[in-house]
Write a protein that holds these residues in place. Structure first.
Motif, PDB file in Angstrom:
ATOM      1  N   GLU A  58       0.842  -1.181   0.000  1.00  0.00           N
ATOM      2  CA  GLU A  58       0.000   0.000   0.000  1.00  0.00           C
ATOM      3  C   GLU A  58       0.886   1.241   0.000  1.00  0.00           C
ATOM      4  OE1 GLU A  58      -3.597   0.737   2.829  1.00  0.00           O
ATOM      5  OE2 GLU A  58      -1.811   1.606   3.784  1.00  0.00           O
ATOM      6  N   PHE A  59       0.472   2.250  -0.759  1.00  0.00           N
ATOM      7  CA  PHE A  59       1.137   3.543  -0.660  1.00  0.00           C
ATOM      8  C   PHE A  59       0.086   4.629  -0.496  1.00  0.00           C
ATOM      9  CE2 PHE A  59       0.639   3.492  -5.353  1.00  0.00           C
ATOM     10  CZ  PHE A  59       0.226   4.794  -5.617  1.00  0.00           C
ATOM     11  N   THR A  60       0.530   5.773  -0.029  1.00  0.00           N
ATOM     12  CA  THR A  60      -0.337   6.931   0.096  1.00  0.00           C
ATOM     13  C   THR A  60       0.240   8.059  -0.739  1.00  0.00           C
ATOM     14  OG1 THR A  60      -1.399   8.476   1.628  1.00  0.00           O
ATOM     15  CG2 THR A  60       0.838   7.780   2.177  1.00  0.00           C
ATOM     16  N   ASP A  61      -0.618   8.948  -1.174  1.00  0.00           N
ATOM     17  CA  ASP A  61      -0.165  10.166  -1.859  1.00  0.00           C
ATOM     18  C   ASP A  61      -0.347  11.360  -0.925  1.00  0.00           C
ATOM     19  OD1 ASP A  61      -2.921  10.623  -1.903  1.00  0.00           O
ATOM     20  OD2 ASP A  61      -3.076  10.718  -4.078  1.00  0.00           O
ATOM     21  N   VAL A  66      -3.437   0.243  -3.270  1.00  0.00           N
ATOM     22  CA  VAL A  66      -2.767  -1.048  -3.119  1.00  0.00           C
ATOM     23  C   VAL A  66      -2.359  -1.555  -4.493  1.00  0.00           C
ATOM     24  CG1 VAL A  66      -3.032  -3.452  -2.363  1.00  0.00           C
ATOM     25  CG2 VAL A  66      -4.055  -1.601  -1.013  1.00  0.00           C
ATOM     26  N   PHE A  67      -1.148  -2.073  -4.578  1.00  0.00           N
ATOM     27  CA  PHE A  67      -0.661  -2.640  -5.830  1.00  0.00           C
ATOM     28  C   PHE A  67      -0.024  -3.996  -5.562  1.00  0.00           C
ATOM     29  CE2 PHE A  67       2.779  -0.162  -4.080  1.00  0.00           C
ATOM     30  CZ  PHE A  67       3.931  -0.890  -4.346  1.00  0.00           C
ATOM     31  N   ARG A  83      -9.767  -1.710  -3.821  1.00  0.00           N
ATOM     32  CA  ARG A  83     -11.029  -0.967  -3.778  1.00  0.00           C
ATOM     33  C   ARG A  83     -10.848   0.310  -2.991  1.00  0.00           C
ATOM     34  NH1 ARG A  83     -14.131  -6.414  -3.152  1.00  0.00           N
ATOM     35  NH2 ARG A  83     -14.465  -6.806  -5.331  1.00  0.00           N
ATOM     36  N   PRO A  84     -11.481   1.385  -3.329  1.00  0.00           N
ATOM     37  CA  PRO A  84     -12.598   1.576  -4.258  1.00  0.00           C
ATOM     38  C   PRO A  84     -12.171   2.037  -5.651  1.00  0.00           C
ATOM     39  CG  PRO A  84     -12.337   3.574  -3.013  1.00  0.00           C
ATOM     40  CD  PRO A  84     -11.260   2.606  -2.544  1.00  0.00           C
ATOM     41  N   SER A 102      -2.575  12.727  -8.585  1.00  0.00           N
ATOM     42  CA  SER A 102      -3.026  12.090  -7.349  1.00  0.00           C
ATOM     43  C   SER A 102      -3.855  10.846  -7.666  1.00  0.00           C
ATOM     44  CB  SER A 102      -3.861  13.069  -6.510  1.00  0.00           C
ATOM     45  OG  SER A 102      -5.129  13.282  -7.120  1.00  0.00           O
ATOM     46  N   ILE A 103      -4.034  10.018  -6.673  1.00  0.00           N
ATOM     47  CA  ILE A 103      -4.829   8.791  -6.809  1.00  0.00           C
ATOM     48  C   ILE A 103      -6.245   9.134  -7.258  1.00  0.00           C
ATOM     49  CG2 ILE A 103      -5.845   6.858  -5.527  1.00  0.00           C
ATOM     50  CD1 ILE A 103      -3.268   7.026  -3.692  1.00  0.00           C
ATOM     51  N   THR A 104      -6.864  10.095  -6.581  1.00  0.00           N
ATOM     52  CA  THR A 104      -8.237  10.484  -6.901  1.00  0.00           C
ATOM     53  C   THR A 104      -8.347  11.099  -8.288  1.00  0.00           C
ATOM     54  OG1 THR A 104      -8.767  10.821  -4.573  1.00  0.00           O
ATOM     55  CG2 THR A 104     -10.190  11.920  -6.159  1.00  0.00           C
TER      56      THR A 104
END
Length: 152
Positions: A45-48, A54-55, A93-94, A117-119
């Protein structure tokens, strides 16, 4: 004029980003030279800074490199980059997309053209591979590994 410069910048950045993706991975060995078993998958898991993503990794050297980053043994190439696949993954997810496991690499510096960003990627998935993230290469600059997660 601005649009022309943007397109020109994208055309220049795509080969440079591809070159960065093609760079050979550093040889990584685990504790006491032990490598994860071939064919083993691991999930990270990573965060921005805002969201979590999750990859999946299937390459034993990359799995060990991710574990070294998490343990603090590797502090140089810690950003996450890879090729966006426009299909959801059960373990991620999601989000409506995932990273191709064999494309994931870790970086210290990357081109601006692959930062998002992820979003933002999720909300503009139809544009990925074109004006947004040419070649579908994604390298969120703020990415930081947070943990290894249990396989789904």
């Amino acid at each position: 004029m601005r649009r022309t410069l943007t397109k020109l910048g994208g055309l220049v950045a795509v080969p440079l980003c591809s070159l960065a993706m093609a760079a050979p991975a550093q040889a990584v060995q685990g504790h006491a030279g032990v490598r994860p078993a071939a064919g083993t998958a691991a999930y990270f898991e990573f965060t921005d800074g805002t969201d979590r993503f999750v990859f999946k990794l299937t390459d034993s050297a990359r799995i060990q490199q991710a574990r070294n980053i998490l343990s603090g043994a590797d502090t140089e190439n810690v950003g996450v980059m890879g090729t966006v696949v426009k299909t959801p993954a059960s373990y991620n997810r999601p989000w409506k997309y995932q990273l191709a496991p064999d494309s994931v690499k870790f970086f210290g510096m990357a081109m601006e053209v692959c930062d998002a960003s992820i979003t933002y990627v999720n909300n503009h998935l139809g544009e990925v591979g074109g004006a947004l993230l040419p070649g579908s290469t994604w390298c969120p600059w703020q990415s930081k590994l947070t943990r290894e997660v249990t396989a789904p």
